[in-house]
Design a protein around this motif. Structure first.
Motif, PDB file in Angstrom:
ATOM      1  N   PRO A   2      21.169  23.655  28.107  1.00  0.00           N
ATOM      2  CA  PRO A   2      22.827  23.739  28.510  1.00  0.00           C
ATOM      3  C   PRO A   2      23.314  22.293  29.281  1.00  0.00           C
ATOM      4  O   PRO A   2      24.592  22.067  29.023  1.00  0.00           O
ATOM      5  N   ARG A   3      22.308  21.785  29.633  1.00  0.00           N
ATOM      6  CA  ARG A   3      22.736  20.635  30.592  1.00  0.00           C
ATOM      7  C   ARG A   3      23.023  19.448  29.551  1.00  0.00           C
ATOM      8  O   ARG A   3      23.958  18.398  29.854  1.00  0.00           O
ATOM      9  N   ALA A   4      22.677  19.734  28.261  1.00  0.00           N
ATOM     10  CA  ALA A   4      23.182  18.536  27.323  1.00  0.00           C
ATOM     11  C   ALA A   4      24.396  18.597  26.914  1.00  0.00           C
ATOM     12  O   ALA A   4      25.150  17.466  26.470  1.00  0.00           O
ATOM     13  N   LEU A   5      25.149  19.560  27.273  1.00  0.00           N
ATOM     14  CA  LEU A   5      26.523  19.551  26.812  1.00  0.00           C
ATOM     15  C   LEU A   5      27.571  19.004  27.812  1.00  0.00           C
ATOM     16  O   LEU A   5      28.741  18.703  27.515  1.00  0.00           O
ATOM     17  N   TRP A   6      26.912  18.508  28.928  1.00  0.00           N
ATOM     18  CA  TRP A   6      27.613  17.876  29.982  1.00  0.00           C
ATOM     19  C   TRP A   6      26.938  16.463  30.273  1.00  0.00           C
ATOM     20  O   TRP A   6      27.297  15.973  31.250  1.00  0.00           O
ATOM     21  N   LYS A   7      26.483  16.018  29.160  1.00  0.00           N
ATOM     22  CA  LYS A   7      25.979  14.621  29.170  1.00  0.00           C
ATOM     23  C   LYS A   7      27.240  13.521  29.374  1.00  0.00           C
ATOM     24  O   LYS A   7      28.152  13.825  28.620  1.00  0.00           O
ATOM     25  N   GLY A   8      27.282  12.750  30.414  1.00  0.00           N
ATOM     26  CA  GLY A   8      28.238  11.786  30.528  1.00  0.00           C
ATOM     27  C   GLY A   8      29.581  12.170  31.370  1.00  0.00           C
ATOM     28  O   GLY A   8      30.596  11.616  31.340  1.00  0.00           O
ATOM     29  N   ASN A   9      29.265  13.464  31.614  1.00  0.00           N
ATOM     30  CA  ASN A   9      30.565  14.036  32.315  1.00  0.00           C
ATOM     31  C   ASN A   9      30.788  13.283  33.519  1.00  0.00           C
ATOM     32  O   ASN A   9      31.933  13.421  34.167  1.00  0.00           O
TER      33      ASN A   9
END
Length: 278
Positions: A2-9
């Motif tokens: 799930p953390r990959a969905l917020w990469k660059g956030n």
């Protein structure tokens, strides 16, 4: 995971502060530049002022957008960058300062169809709702912004597609950043995408982008309009923040400070300031 969905956030959130500040400050300057001696500004001039302000804010904060793209496309299992600052320093040291602005020209070019789309929707909103623009409800404002965002994003999306590929491509990253085509510049990138995948490939990912952009702008500007109504209500211009019904007997042409001075004048018989704006 799930953390990959917020990469660059994190860098995306950080860039909102300077980007919004620069854009609003530049917009006010351009509006003053395009305003005539009577204080009027045409719709075309207003759109142009907004476009120029967007270009200025984009150029100033563009490196953060490139870093966001690099953080998104990197593999978390074998990351090339450990964080925002490390990404900035690595790109600068390995590829030079100009690499931080790779694809910026496409952002400037993309502002042209973006502005045209905004004007197209803006000019037809009164026909859509069959009523004056300044009396729209919160729901109508939300729908208006969603429509404008959908149209403008669709028109300018090919520029965004090429820009992202230019931002991601780097000889210092594994598989050259994972870009599916090889190109030497912006025009060559357009040509290679169309040659390899067809014209519609320029709109790849549009649906996912609309799912983000449309509600984002709808909520942002809907909240802005509601906050504006609260300010109008607190200053006594309207009877309720839930409507645009005007307060009886209030001169709507007065600015908030002028209105407060005017009310104090009737209460005390004298104005607070030595040089009243009235």
């Amino acid at each position: 995971g799930p953390r990959a969905l917020w990469k660059g956030n994190a860098v995306a959130c950080l860039r909102l502060f300077p980007c919004s500040a620069v854009q609003l400050a530049a917009y006010r300057k351009f509006v003053i530049l395009f305003t005539d001696d009577l204080g009027h500004i045409s719709q075309w001039s207003s759109i142009m002022a907004g476009s120029l302000a967007g270009m200025v804010s984009t150029i100033v904060t563009y490196p953060t957008d490139l870093i966001k793209t690099r953080l998104i496309v990197q593999n978390l299992l074998e990351p090339s960058y450990r964080g925002i600052l490390h990404a900035f320093s690595t790109v600068y040291q390995q590829e030079g300062f100009l690499a931080l602005y790779r694809g910026v020209s496409l952002t400037v070019l993309g502002a042209l169809p973006f502005s045209a789309g905004s004007l197209l929707v803006y000019m037809n909103l009164e026909k859509l709702w069959n009523g004056p623009r300044d009396r729209f409800s919160p729901l109508q404002n939300f729908v208006n912004v969603c429509l404008a965002a959908a149209v403008t994003q669709t028109l300018s999306f090919p520029f965004d597609t090429v820009k992202r590929k230019m931002q991601a491509q780097s000889p210092h990253l594994p598989h050259r950043g994972g870009v599916d085509v090889r190109f030497s510049g912006a025009v060559d990138c357009f040509r290679q995408i169309v040659k390899a995948q067809g014209v519609l490939a320029l709109w790849n990912g549009l649906t996912a982008n609309l799912l983000k952009i449309v509600p984002y702008f709808g909520v942002m500007f809907g909240t802005f309009e509601f906050c504006k109504r609260i300010c109008l209500y607190q200053n006594g211009y309207i009877v309720s923040p839930l409507s645009y019904k005007l307060t009886p007997g209030v001169d709507q042409s007065l600015k908030p400070q002028e209105l407060r001075e005017f009310k104090k004048f009737f209460k005390t018989g004298q104005l607070k300031s030595k040089k009243p704006t009235l």
